[in-house]
Design a protein around this motif. Structure first.
Motif, PDB file in Angstrom:
ATOM      1  N   PHE A  33      12.175  -1.867 -12.023  1.00  0.00           N
ATOM      2  CA  PHE A  33      11.661  -3.113 -12.591  1.00  0.00           C
ATOM      3  C   PHE A  33      12.385  -3.451 -13.892  1.00  0.00           C
ATOM      4  CE2 PHE A  33       8.031  -2.124  -9.906  1.00  0.00           C
ATOM      5  CZ  PHE A  33       7.700  -3.372  -9.409  1.00  0.00           C
ATOM      6  N   ILE A  34      12.537  -2.454 -14.750  1.00  0.00           N
ATOM      7  CA  ILE A  34      13.173  -2.693 -16.041  1.00  0.00           C
ATOM      8  C   ILE A  34      14.629  -3.108 -15.849  1.00  0.00           C
ATOM      9  CG2 ILE A  34      13.862  -1.618 -18.219  1.00  0.00           C
ATOM     10  CD1 ILE A  34      11.352   0.155 -17.929  1.00  0.00           C
ATOM     11  N   GLY A  35      15.327  -2.456 -14.921  1.00  0.00           N
ATOM     12  CA  GLY A  35      16.710  -2.827 -14.634  1.00  0.00           C
ATOM     13  C   GLY A  35      16.821  -4.259 -14.142  1.00  0.00           C
ATOM     14  N   ASP A  36      15.842  -4.697 -13.342  1.00  0.00           N
ATOM     15  CA  ASP A  36      15.835  -6.070 -12.843  1.00  0.00           C
ATOM     16  C   ASP A  36      15.601  -7.057 -13.982  1.00  0.00           C
ATOM     17  OD1 ASP A  36      15.890  -8.089 -10.797  1.00  0.00           O
ATOM     18  OD2 ASP A  36      13.696  -8.174 -10.937  1.00  0.00           O
ATOM     19  N   VAL A  37      14.661  -6.728 -14.856  1.00  0.00           N
ATOM     20  CA  VAL A  37      14.354  -7.606 -15.985  1.00  0.00           C
ATOM     21  C   VAL A  37      15.556  -7.737 -16.920  1.00  0.00           C
ATOM     22  CG1 VAL A  37      12.953  -7.799 -18.079  1.00  0.00           C
ATOM     23  CG2 VAL A  37      11.878  -7.196 -15.927  1.00  0.00           C
ATOM     24  N   LEU A  38      16.242  -6.624 -17.139  1.00  0.00           N
ATOM     25  CA  LEU A  38      17.361  -6.620 -18.074  1.00  0.00           C
ATOM     26  C   LEU A  38      18.684  -6.963 -17.400  1.00  0.00           C
ATOM     27  CD1 LEU A  38      16.313  -3.480 -20.128  1.00  0.00           C
ATOM     28  CD2 LEU A  38      15.989  -5.887 -20.707  1.00  0.00           C
ATOM     29  N   GLN A  39      18.614  -7.501 -16.217  1.00  0.00           N
ATOM     30  CA  GLN A  39      19.757  -8.025 -15.467  1.00  0.00           C
ATOM     31  C   GLN A  39      20.888  -7.016 -15.339  1.00  0.00           C
ATOM     32  OE1 GLN A  39      20.734 -11.755 -17.318  1.00  0.00           O
ATOM     33  NE2 GLN A  39      18.688 -12.557 -16.999  1.00  0.00           N
ATOM     34  N   ASN A 107       5.454  -5.720 -14.418  1.00  0.00           N
ATOM     35  CA  ASN A 107       5.464  -6.894 -13.536  1.00  0.00           C
ATOM     36  C   ASN A 107       5.561  -8.186 -14.349  1.00  0.00           C
ATOM     37  OD1 ASN A 107       5.388  -8.123 -10.961  1.00  0.00           O
ATOM     38  ND2 ASN A 107       3.226  -8.610 -11.284  1.00  0.00           N
ATOM     39  N   LYS A 108       4.870  -8.238 -15.471  1.00  0.00           N
ATOM     40  CA  LYS A 108       4.935  -9.414 -16.341  1.00  0.00           C
ATOM     41  C   LYS A 108       6.352  -9.589 -16.890  1.00  0.00           C
ATOM     42  CE  LYS A 108       1.751 -11.639 -19.462  1.00  0.00           C
ATOM     43  NZ  LYS A 108       1.301 -12.652 -18.548  1.00  0.00           N
ATOM     44  N   MET A 109       6.980  -8.496 -17.300  1.00  0.00           N
ATOM     45  CA  MET A 109       8.355  -8.559 -17.782  1.00  0.00           C
ATOM     46  C   MET A 109       9.291  -9.032 -16.674  1.00  0.00           C
ATOM     47  SD  MET A 109       8.586  -5.004 -19.994  1.00  0.00           S
ATOM     48  CE  MET A 109      10.357  -4.986 -19.941  1.00  0.00           C
ATOM     49  N   ARG A 110       9.077  -8.530 -15.480  1.00  0.00           N
ATOM     50  CA  ARG A 110       9.939  -8.896 -14.346  1.00  0.00           C
ATOM     51  C   ARG A 110       9.797 -10.380 -14.017  1.00  0.00           C
ATOM     52  NH1 ARG A 110       9.234  -8.890  -8.737  1.00  0.00           N
ATOM     53  NH2 ARG A 110      11.188  -8.617  -7.619  1.00  0.00           N
ATOM     54  N   ARG A 111       8.558 -10.861 -13.988  1.00  0.00           N
ATOM     55  CA  ARG A 111       8.339 -12.289 -13.692  1.00  0.00           C
ATOM     56  C   ARG A 111       8.967 -13.183 -14.751  1.00  0.00           C
ATOM     57  NH1 ARG A 111       2.524 -13.434 -10.949  1.00  0.00           N
ATOM     58  NH2 ARG A 111       2.788 -11.993  -9.227  1.00  0.00           N
ATOM     59  N   ARG A 112       8.873 -12.776 -16.014  1.00  0.00           N
ATOM     60  CA  ARG A 112       9.480 -13.554 -17.086  1.00  0.00           C
ATOM     61  C   ARG A 112      10.992 -13.597 -16.902  1.00  0.00           C
ATOM     62  NH1 ARG A 112       7.804 -11.701 -22.646  1.00  0.00           N
ATOM     63  NH2 ARG A 112       5.944 -12.866 -22.100  1.00  0.00           N
ATOM     64  N   GLY A 113      11.585 -12.475 -16.535  1.00  0.00           N
ATOM     65  CA  GLY A 113      13.027 -12.436 -16.305  1.00  0.00           C
ATOM     66  C   GLY A 113      13.443 -13.321 -15.148  1.00  0.00           C
ATOM     67  N   ILE A 114      12.645 -13.330 -14.085  1.00  0.00           N
ATOM     68  CA  ILE A 114      12.952 -14.189 -12.931  1.00  0.00           C
ATOM     69  C   ILE A 114      12.873 -15.655 -13.337  1.00  0.00           C
ATOM     70  CG2 ILE A 114      12.069 -14.959 -10.692  1.00  0.00           C
ATOM     71  CD1 ILE A 114      11.309 -12.012 -10.158  1.00  0.00           C
ATOM     72  N   MET A 115      11.846 -16.019 -14.101  1.00  0.00           N
ATOM     73  CA  MET A 115      11.711 -17.413 -14.546  1.00  0.00           C
ATOM     74  C   MET A 115      12.875 -17.825 -15.448  1.00  0.00           C
ATOM     75  SD  MET A 115       7.612 -17.795 -15.165  1.00  0.00           S
ATOM     76  CE  MET A 115       7.819 -19.378 -15.912  1.00  0.00           C
ATOM     77  N   GLU A 116      13.304 -16.937 -16.325  1.00  0.00           N
ATOM     78  CA  GLU A 116      14.429 -17.261 -17.211  1.00  0.00           C
ATOM     79  C   GLU A 116      15.710 -17.454 -16.418  1.00  0.00           C
ATOM     80  OE1 GLU A 116      14.622 -14.183 -20.146  1.00  0.00           O
ATOM     81  OE2 GLU A 116      12.822 -14.886 -21.181  1.00  0.00           O
ATOM     82  N   ARG A 117      15.923 -16.635 -15.400  1.00  0.00           N
ATOM     83  CA  ARG A 117      17.128 -16.790 -14.576  1.00  0.00           C
ATOM     84  C   ARG A 117      17.105 -18.083 -13.783  1.00  0.00           C
ATOM     85  NH1 ARG A 117      16.857 -10.958 -13.840  1.00  0.00           N
ATOM     86  NH2 ARG A 117      15.514 -11.270 -12.053  1.00  0.00           N
TER      87      ARG A 117
END
Length: 134
Positions: A33-39, A107-117
Protein backbone atom coordinates in the motif's frame (compact mmCIF):
# COMPACT_ATOMS: atom_id res chain seq x y z
CA UNK A 1 7.34 -20.62 42.39
CA UNK A 2 4.43 -18.28 42.91
CA UNK A 3 1.64 -18.74 40.33
CA UNK A 4 1.36 -14.98 39.90
CA UNK A 5 4.91 -14.89 38.55
CA UNK A 6 4.10 -17.81 36.24
CA UNK A 7 1.08 -15.88 34.97
CA UNK A 8 3.26 -12.82 34.33
CA UNK A 9 5.83 -14.83 32.36
CA UNK A 10 3.21 -16.62 30.25
CA UNK A 11 1.34 -13.37 29.64
CA UNK A 12 4.48 -11.53 28.52
CA UNK A 13 5.65 -14.34 26.23
CA UNK A 14 2.30 -14.72 24.49
CA UNK A 15 1.54 -10.99 24.30
CA UNK A 16 4.92 -10.00 22.91
CA UNK A 17 4.86 -12.94 20.50
CA UNK A 18 1.45 -11.86 19.20
CA UNK A 19 2.63 -8.25 18.89
CA UNK A 20 5.67 -9.29 16.84
CA UNK A 21 3.55 -11.52 14.59
CA UNK A 22 0.97 -8.78 13.89
CA UNK A 23 3.69 -6.16 13.31
CA UNK A 24 5.49 -8.39 10.80
CA UNK A 25 2.25 -9.13 8.99
CA UNK A 26 1.38 -5.44 8.81
CA UNK A 27 4.89 -4.57 7.66
CA UNK A 28 5.00 -7.18 4.92
CA UNK A 29 1.54 -6.48 3.52
CA UNK A 30 1.35 -2.76 4.29
CA UNK A 31 4.47 -2.07 2.27
CA UNK A 32 2.48 -2.74 -0.90
CA UNK A 33 0.00 0.00 0.00
CA UNK A 34 2.74 2.44 0.96
CA UNK A 35 4.66 1.73 -2.25
CA UNK A 36 1.49 2.43 -4.25
CA UNK A 37 0.85 5.69 -2.42
CA UNK A 38 4.43 6.85 -2.89
CA UNK A 39 4.33 5.98 -6.60
CA UNK A 40 7.09 3.40 -6.54
CA UNK A 41 9.62 5.29 -4.39
CA UNK A 42 11.00 2.12 -2.77
CA UNK A 43 13.42 3.79 -0.34
CA UNK A 44 10.76 6.13 1.01
CA UNK A 45 8.22 3.29 1.20
CA UNK A 46 10.66 1.19 3.24
CA UNK A 47 11.42 4.12 5.57
CA UNK A 48 7.74 4.94 6.18
CA UNK A 49 6.95 1.27 6.70
CA UNK A 50 9.75 0.91 9.25
CA UNK A 51 8.57 4.01 11.14
CA UNK A 52 5.04 2.61 11.30
CA UNK A 53 6.34 -0.71 12.63
CA UNK A 54 8.40 0.99 15.34
CA UNK A 55 5.38 3.03 16.42
CA UNK A 56 3.23 -0.11 16.47
CA UNK A 57 5.78 -1.88 18.69
CA UNK A 58 6.08 1.07 21.06
CA UNK A 59 2.34 1.45 21.55
CA UNK A 60 1.54 -2.24 21.91
CA UNK A 61 4.48 -3.32 24.04
CA UNK A 62 3.92 -0.25 26.20
CA UNK A 63 0.32 -1.31 26.70
CA UNK A 64 1.29 -4.92 27.42
CA UNK A 65 3.75 -3.87 30.12
CA UNK A 66 1.35 -1.37 31.70
CA UNK A 67 -1.37 -4.03 31.78
CA UNK A 68 0.95 -6.62 33.36
CA UNK A 69 0.05 -6.06 37.00
CA UNK A 70 -2.70 -8.23 38.40
CA UNK A 71 -4.91 -6.99 41.20
CA UNK A 72 -5.84 -10.44 42.43
CA UNK A 73 -3.80 -13.23 43.97
CA UNK A 74 -3.36 -16.33 41.86
CA UNK A 75 -3.29 -19.38 44.10
CA UNK A 76 -4.75 -22.16 41.92
CA UNK A 77 -4.30 -23.25 38.33
CA UNK A 78 -7.89 -22.15 37.66
CA UNK A 79 -7.07 -18.60 38.79
CA UNK A 80 -4.05 -18.66 36.50
CA UNK A 81 -6.11 -19.55 33.43
CA UNK A 82 -8.84 -17.03 34.27
CA UNK A 83 -6.35 -14.20 34.75
CA UNK A 84 -4.51 -15.10 31.53
CA UNK A 85 -7.73 -15.33 29.52
CA UNK A 86 -8.82 -11.85 30.57
CA UNK A 87 -5.39 -10.27 30.05
CA UNK A 88 -4.74 -11.97 26.70
CA UNK A 89 -8.26 -11.22 25.52
CA UNK A 90 -7.76 -7.52 26.17
CA UNK A 91 -4.35 -7.59 24.45
CA UNK A 92 -5.90 -9.31 21.42
CA UNK A 93 -8.64 -6.68 21.25
CA UNK A 94 -6.08 -3.86 21.44
CA UNK A 95 -3.95 -5.53 18.73
CA UNK A 96 -7.07 -5.91 16.58
CA UNK A 97 -8.00 -2.25 17.00
CA UNK A 98 -4.43 -1.19 16.20
CA UNK A 99 -4.43 -3.46 13.14
CA UNK A 100 -7.72 -2.05 11.86
CA UNK A 101 -6.46 1.47 12.52
CA UNK A 102 -3.30 0.82 10.50
CA UNK A 103 -5.30 -0.68 7.63
CA UNK A 104 -7.67 2.29 7.68
CA UNK A 105 -4.79 4.81 7.59
CA UNK A 106 -3.00 2.92 4.80
CA UNK A 107 -6.21 2.72 2.77
CA UNK A 108 -6.84 6.44 3.27
CA UNK A 109 -3.30 7.22 2.12
CA UNK A 110 -3.74 4.97 -0.91
CA UNK A 111 -7.05 6.57 -1.91
CA UNK A 112 -5.54 10.04 -1.59
CA UNK A 113 -2.66 8.99 -3.84
CA UNK A 114 -5.06 7.58 -6.43
CA UNK A 115 -7.09 10.81 -6.42
CA UNK A 116 -3.95 12.92 -6.83
CA UNK A 117 -2.80 10.83 -9.79
CA UNK A 118 -6.21 11.19 -11.44
CA UNK A 119 -6.10 14.99 -11.09
CA UNK A 120 -2.64 15.31 -12.65
CA UNK A 121 -2.88 16.10 -16.37
CA UNK A 122 -1.24 13.47 -18.58
CA UNK A 123 0.65 16.15 -20.55
CA UNK A 124 2.09 19.36 -19.17
CA UNK A 125 0.51 22.56 -20.54
CA UNK A 126 2.39 23.83 -23.58
CA UNK A 127 1.13 27.37 -23.84
CA UNK A 128 -1.54 29.91 -23.07
CA UNK A 129 -4.48 30.89 -25.22
CA UNK A 130 -6.05 34.36 -24.99
CA UNK A 131 -9.80 34.50 -24.35
CA UNK A 132 -11.98 35.04 -27.43
CA UNK A 133 -13.04 38.64 -28.09
CA UNK A 134 -10.09 40.23 -26.37
Amino acid sequence: MDLTVVAYVIYLLISIGLTVWVARTLSRNGRVFIGDVLQGNEKLADAVNQLLVVGFYLVNIGFVTLYLRSGEDIVQARDLFEALSVKLGVVLLVLGVMHLGNVWVLNKMRRRGIMERQQTPPVTPQGWTAPAGA
